[in-house]
Design a protein around this motif. Sequence first.
Motif, PDB file in Angstrom:
ATOM      1  N   LEU A 187       0.852  -1.180   0.000  1.00 52.94           N
ATOM      2  CA  LEU A 187       0.000   0.000   0.000  1.00 52.94           C
ATOM      3  C   LEU A 187       0.891   1.233   0.000  1.00 52.94           C
ATOM      4  N   LEU A 188       0.830   1.976  -1.079  1.00 51.66           N
ATOM      5  CA  LEU A 188       1.742   3.101  -1.285  1.00 51.66           C
ATOM      6  C   LEU A 188       1.052   4.436  -1.032  1.00 51.66           C
ATOM      7  N   ASP A 189      -0.080   4.662  -1.692  1.00 49.75           N
ATOM      8  CA  ASP A 189      -0.823   5.893  -1.467  1.00 49.75           C
ATOM      9  C   ASP A 189      -1.782   5.687  -0.297  1.00 49.75           C
ATOM     10  N   PRO A 190      -1.798   6.578   0.688  1.00 53.53           N
ATOM     11  CA  PRO A 190      -2.631   6.357   1.879  1.00 53.53           C
ATOM     12  C   PRO A 190      -4.132   6.409   1.621  1.00 53.53           C
ATOM     13  N   ILE A 191      -4.561   6.861   0.447  1.00 48.36           N
ATOM     14  CA  ILE A 191      -5.984   6.865   0.111  1.00 48.36           C
ATOM     15  C   ILE A 191      -6.417   5.526  -0.483  1.00 48.36           C
ATOM     16  N   THR A 192      -5.505   4.810  -1.132  1.00 49.96           N
ATOM     17  CA  THR A 192      -5.831   3.559  -1.812  1.00 49.96           C
ATOM     18  C   THR A 192      -6.553   2.541  -0.935  1.00 49.96           C
ATOM     19  N   PRO A 193      -6.148   2.351   0.344  1.00 51.70           N
ATOM     20  CA  PRO A 193      -6.828   1.328   1.152  1.00 51.70           C
ATOM     21  C   PRO A 193      -8.334   1.497   1.249  1.00 51.70           C
ATOM     22  N   GLN A 194      -8.826   2.728   1.189  1.00 48.45           N
ATOM     23  CA  GLN A 194     -10.263   2.928   1.277  1.00 48.45           C
ATOM     24  C   GLN A 194     -10.996   2.259   0.120  1.00 48.45           C
ATOM     25  N   TYR A 195     -10.296   2.029  -0.992  1.00 45.68           N
ATOM     26  CA  TYR A 195     -10.906   1.438  -2.169  1.00 45.68           C
ATOM     27  C   TYR A 195     -10.734  -0.084  -2.261  1.00 45.68           C
ATOM     28  N   ILE A 196      -9.637  -0.618  -1.697  1.00 41.45           N
ATOM     29  CA  ILE A 196      -9.351  -2.039  -1.945  1.00 41.45           C
ATOM     30  C   ILE A 196      -9.001  -2.844  -0.701  1.00 41.45           C
ATOM     31  N   ALA A 197      -8.827  -2.205   0.456  1.00 46.42           N
ATOM     32  CA  ALA A 197      -8.293  -2.918   1.619  1.00 46.42           C
ATOM     33  C   ALA A 197      -9.196  -4.041   2.100  1.00 46.42           C
ATOM     34  N   ASP A 198     -10.501  -3.948   1.836  1.00 42.50           N
ATOM     35  CA  ASP A 198     -11.412  -5.012   2.279  1.00 42.50           C
ATOM     36  C   ASP A 198     -11.179  -6.321   1.535  1.00 42.50           C
ATOM     37  N   LEU A 199     -10.380  -6.279   0.469  1.00 43.71           N
ATOM     38  CA  LEU A 199     -10.093  -7.478  -0.325  1.00 43.71           C
ATOM     39  C   LEU A 199      -8.648  -7.951  -0.162  1.00 43.71           C
ATOM     40  N   ILE A 200      -7.916  -7.362   0.779  1.00 43.58           N
ATOM     41  CA  ILE A 200      -6.502  -7.670   0.981  1.00 43.58           C
ATOM     42  C   ILE A 200      -6.325  -8.478   2.269  1.00 43.58           C
ATOM     43  N   CYS A 201      -5.533  -9.548   2.185  1.00 45.64           N
ATOM     44  CA  CYS A 201      -5.304 -10.427   3.343  1.00 45.64           C
ATOM     45  C   CYS A 201      -4.002 -10.104   4.077  1.00 45.64           C
ATOM     46  N   TRP A 202      -3.001  -9.597   3.378  1.00 41.68           N
ATOM     47  CA  TRP A 202      -1.715  -9.197   3.975  1.00 41.68           C
ATOM     48  C   TRP A 202      -1.193  -8.029   3.164  1.00 41.68           C
ATOM     49  N   SER A 203      -0.565  -7.098   3.829  1.00 42.15           N
ATOM     50  CA  SER A 203      -0.034  -5.953   3.097  1.00 42.15           C
ATOM     51  C   SER A 203       1.369  -5.620   3.578  1.00 42.15           C
ATOM     52  N   ALA A 204       2.033  -4.787   2.797  1.00 42.30           N
ATOM     53  CA  ALA A 204       3.405  -4.395   3.107  1.00 42.30           C
ATOM     54  C   ALA A 204       3.553  -2.889   2.987  1.00 42.30           C
ATOM     55  N   VAL A 205       4.495  -2.370   3.765  1.00 43.83           N
ATOM     56  CA  VAL A 205       4.984  -1.007   3.578  1.00 43.83           C
ATOM     57  C   VAL A 205       6.447  -1.148   3.178  1.00 43.83           C
ATOM     58  N   GLY A 206       6.813  -0.530   2.070  1.00 42.62           N
ATOM     59  CA  GLY A 206       8.121  -0.746   1.479  1.00 42.62           C
ATOM     60  C   GLY A 206       9.254  -0.022   2.170  1.00 42.62           C
ATOM     61  N   ALA A 207      10.463  -0.353   1.738  1.00 36.30           N
ATOM     62  CA  ALA A 207      11.665   0.211   2.355  1.00 36.30           C
ATOM     63  C   ALA A 207      11.707   1.731   2.253  1.00 36.30           C
ATOM     64  N   ARG A 208      11.186   2.280   1.164  1.00 33.08           N
ATOM     65  CA  ARG A 208      11.228   3.735   0.984  1.00 33.08           C
ATOM     66  C   ARG A 208      10.244   4.463   1.897  1.00 33.08           C
ATOM     67  N   THR A 209       9.197   3.773   2.331  1.00 30.34           N
ATOM     68  CA  THR A 209       8.129   4.444   3.083  1.00 30.34           C
ATOM     69  C   THR A 209       8.000   3.969   4.523  1.00 30.34           C
ATOM     70  N   THR A 210       8.837   3.029   4.952  1.00 28.59           N
ATOM     71  CA  THR A 210       8.765   2.565   6.337  1.00 28.59           C
ATOM     72  C   THR A 210       9.023   3.698   7.325  1.00 28.59           C
ATOM     73  N   GLU A 211       9.851   4.665   6.943  1.00 27.61           N
ATOM     74  CA  GLU A 211      10.127   5.791   7.831  1.00 27.61           C
ATOM     75  C   GLU A 211       9.032   6.851   7.804  1.00 27.61           C
ATOM     76  N   SER A 212       8.091   6.710   6.891  1.00 24.68           N
ATOM     77  CA  SER A 212       7.062   7.735   6.704  1.00 24.68           C
ATOM     78  C   SER A 212       6.018   7.700   7.818  1.00 24.68           C
ATOM     79  N   GLN A 213       5.831   8.827   8.485  1.00 25.96           N
ATOM     80  CA  GLN A 213       4.788   8.913   9.505  1.00 25.96           C
ATOM     81  C   GLN A 213       3.421   8.645   8.900  1.00 25.96           C
TER      82      GLN A 213
END
Length: 352
Positions: free
Chosen positions: A143-169
């Motif tokens: 999940l890269l854009d913080p708005i995206t989950p509102q559209y698809i998260a109900d269909l996701i079983c596991w997700s990741a935050v990548g190396a570039r965005t792990t530090e992102s508040q």
Amino acid sequence: MQRTSDINVLETRELPAPKSLIDELPKSESQAAFVTRAREDIHRVIFTEDKRLLLIIGPCSIHDLEAGRDYARRLAALAHEVSDRIMIVMRVYFEKPRTTVGWKGLIMDPHLDGSNDIATGLRTARTFLREVLDLGLPTATELLDPITPQYIADLICWSAVGARTTESQTHRQMASGLSMPLGFKNGTDGTLGAAVNAIRAAAQPQTFLGVSIEGKASSVVTRGNPNCHIVLRGGTAGPNYSAADIANAEQVLTKADLLPSILVDCSHANSAKKPELQPEVMKDIVGQIAAGSTSIIGTMVESNLEAGNQTFPQPKSDLRYGVSITDGCIDWATTEKLVRDTHAALAVRFQS
């Protein structure tokens, strides 16, 4: 009056509210039940005595729906075959972080032509996720854009935050409100501190600016997500999946009062960005498990119908079927062998 805002904005395209899109492409009762069961199973693998190996595997990104369906059908059959020792979750990645510029994924540019038809991309993503779930395959995505989950998260079983965005508040806050288990990757430099801090932050209640399911700007208040863990993907200093690296990660997590549950990404810096080396990384990891490691709960592999990758952009008609247009992957024959060899090697974990 002198204009002081939107000086560099050329166009603002209105998107459907998340609720509108979900109502248009709803999940079925069986899909909802399957997502719930899959999330519970993944939680047990990460945090309890479930000895199965969590294997997040699939294309680096989905760009060709027919090839994606072809891959999913094959993977579903393979997943059923090895389900007693391996829990397979398919990578269904629609958003791709770019170091500078490039194709940003199927949600952002579903037509692969730079038209950036995001509304169609979101519809395409929901449609494809439902198809994968109907095959009995759990779904995984970054999940890269913080708005995206509102559209698809109900269909996701596991997700990741990548190396570039792990530090992102922003992404830590987003993770705190997500309903599925989530892996934070270590930073691009290979250090673990950012991921450990991200797990701790995401477990806490957070309040942040977001978009409601009705599409309105909102203050989002979360309870915190207790189902987050670390993903080791190597870094600029090299791989970080050796037994010594795993032992170090265990110590770092324990010192932070976190359960030492570790998922190893066999790609990226752990394979020196050479996809053909992923099976060797997997073999090493399974060897550590056979030798008694209990902290390694899973692995991630980039796999497609055909090996390698191809340059993009280029005319869609010239693209080779089943070949990644982002990071390189192993092919299907190699994937089958890797999964079956792993299944056989894991027998020792189930003898006690």
